[in-house]
Write an enzyme that holds these catalytic residues in place. Sequence first.
Site, PDB file in Angstrom:
ATOM      1  N   LYS A   1      -7.613 -11.502 -26.367  1.00 38.92           N
ATOM      2  CA  LYS A   1      -8.604 -11.424 -27.447  1.00 38.92           C
ATOM      3  C   LYS A   1      -9.508 -12.643 -27.400  1.00 38.92           C
ATOM      4  O   LYS A   1      -9.095 -13.696 -26.944  1.00 38.92           O
ATOM      5  CB  LYS A   1      -7.908 -11.403 -28.815  1.00 38.92           C
ATOM      6  CG  LYS A   1      -7.195 -10.124 -29.147  1.00 38.92           C
ATOM      7  CD  LYS A   1      -6.740 -10.167 -30.603  1.00 38.92           C
ATOM      8  CE  LYS A   1      -6.189  -8.809 -31.024  1.00 38.92           C
ATOM      9  NZ  LYS A   1      -5.861  -8.770 -32.452  1.00 38.92           N
TER      10      LYS A   1
ATOM     11  N   SER B   1      -9.014  -7.822 -39.049  1.00 40.37           N
ATOM     12  CA  SER B   1      -9.525  -9.185 -38.988  1.00 40.37           C
ATOM     13  C   SER B   1     -10.944  -9.226 -38.416  1.00 40.37           C
ATOM     14  O   SER B   1     -11.820  -9.921 -38.942  1.00 40.37           O
ATOM     15  CB  SER B   1      -8.595 -10.048 -38.129  1.00 40.37           C
ATOM     16  OG  SER B   1      -7.318 -10.061 -38.685  1.00 40.37           O
TER      17      SER B   1
ATOM     18  N   ARG C   1      -1.365   1.119 -40.308  1.00 39.06           N
ATOM     19  CA  ARG C   1      -2.475   1.457 -41.191  1.00 39.06           C
ATOM     20  C   ARG C   1      -2.809   2.944 -41.135  1.00 39.06           C
ATOM     21  O   ARG C   1      -2.898   3.617 -42.116  1.00 39.06           O
ATOM     22  CB  ARG C   1      -3.708   0.627 -40.846  1.00 39.06           C
ATOM     23  CG  ARG C   1      -3.598  -0.826 -41.271  1.00 39.06           C
ATOM     24  CD  ARG C   1      -4.672  -1.665 -40.670  1.00 39.06           C
ATOM     25  NE  ARG C   1      -4.603  -1.584 -39.211  1.00 39.06           N
ATOM     26  CZ  ARG C   1      -5.438  -2.154 -38.382  1.00 39.06           C
ATOM     27  NH1 ARG C   1      -6.448  -2.829 -38.853  1.00 39.06           N
ATOM     28  NH2 ARG C   1      -5.281  -2.049 -37.073  1.00 39.06           N
TER      29      ARG C   1
ATOM     30  N   HIS D   1      -2.449  -8.181 -44.184  1.00 40.93           N
ATOM     31  CA  HIS D   1      -1.263  -8.819 -43.590  1.00 40.93           C
ATOM     32  C   HIS D   1      -0.340  -9.353 -44.686  1.00 40.93           C
ATOM     33  O   HIS D   1       0.871  -9.219 -44.618  1.00 40.93           O
ATOM     34  CB  HIS D   1      -1.675 -10.002 -42.703  1.00 40.93           C
ATOM     35  CG  HIS D   1      -2.468  -9.638 -41.486  1.00 40.93           C
ATOM     36  ND1 HIS D   1      -3.693 -10.183 -41.201  1.00 40.93           N
ATOM     37  CD2 HIS D   1      -2.201  -8.777 -40.467  1.00 40.93           C
ATOM     38  CE1 HIS D   1      -4.149  -9.700 -40.061  1.00 40.93           C
ATOM     39  NE2 HIS D   1      -3.276  -8.836 -39.596  1.00 40.93           N
TER      40      HIS D   1
END
Length: 160
Positions: A41, A128, A90, A17
């Site tokens: 989440k 993460s 990504r 990030h």
Amino acid sequence: MSIAVYPGTFDPVTYGHLDILRRAAGVFSHVVVATTEAPQKQCLFSLEERLSQLHQAVEGMHNVEVRSFQGMLVDFVRSLGASVVIRGMRETTDFEYEFQMALMNKRIAPEVETVFFVTALDYLYLSSSLVTDIALRGGDISAFVPSFVEDAIMRKLGKG
Ligand code: COA
């Protein structure tokens, strides 16, 4: 002044990030890194904890501001007088999700552009939850997150 918003859950913020953020800060005159509640989440860190980590992470980045927002991202972007959303890309698996989100945001707020930064090769595989999982299993995460984030993860997992 070109203001860009870099939104995310940042649970927790990683070097991946921060790479995107630094590069965005080199392109736009002001970058607002913004986090929000993520009911979809199961976050490890609360919104306040994520905000505090972001504040530490951006120390020394003079044109970067940390904020939280509620509700729709595009409403927050508009409220700042900004017109750009930054996202990191990504690999191809990110594409479908990012494409859908960018198109939906464009549908709701046609004046807001999404700008993608391709991730640095070193962070291609980083996420993460992967970092948290490695920490949970006793692995070394020092290459993936700043030391204060590593300490916070360890404390949260009862390993500190
Ligand atoms: N380096 C490392 N990891 C990266 C990364 C990078 N450059 N880019 C993304 N990731 C990872 C994150 O670590 C995270 O991993 P995880 O799933 O293992 O936790 C994952 O990719 C996605 O996280 P993030 O980039 O933080 O995005 P998000 O999908 O969690 O955030 C919001 C999405 C908050 C921007 C979006 O839900 C939103 O705008 N919400 C507000 C409500 C709204 O407007 N909804 C309508 C949207 S169309």
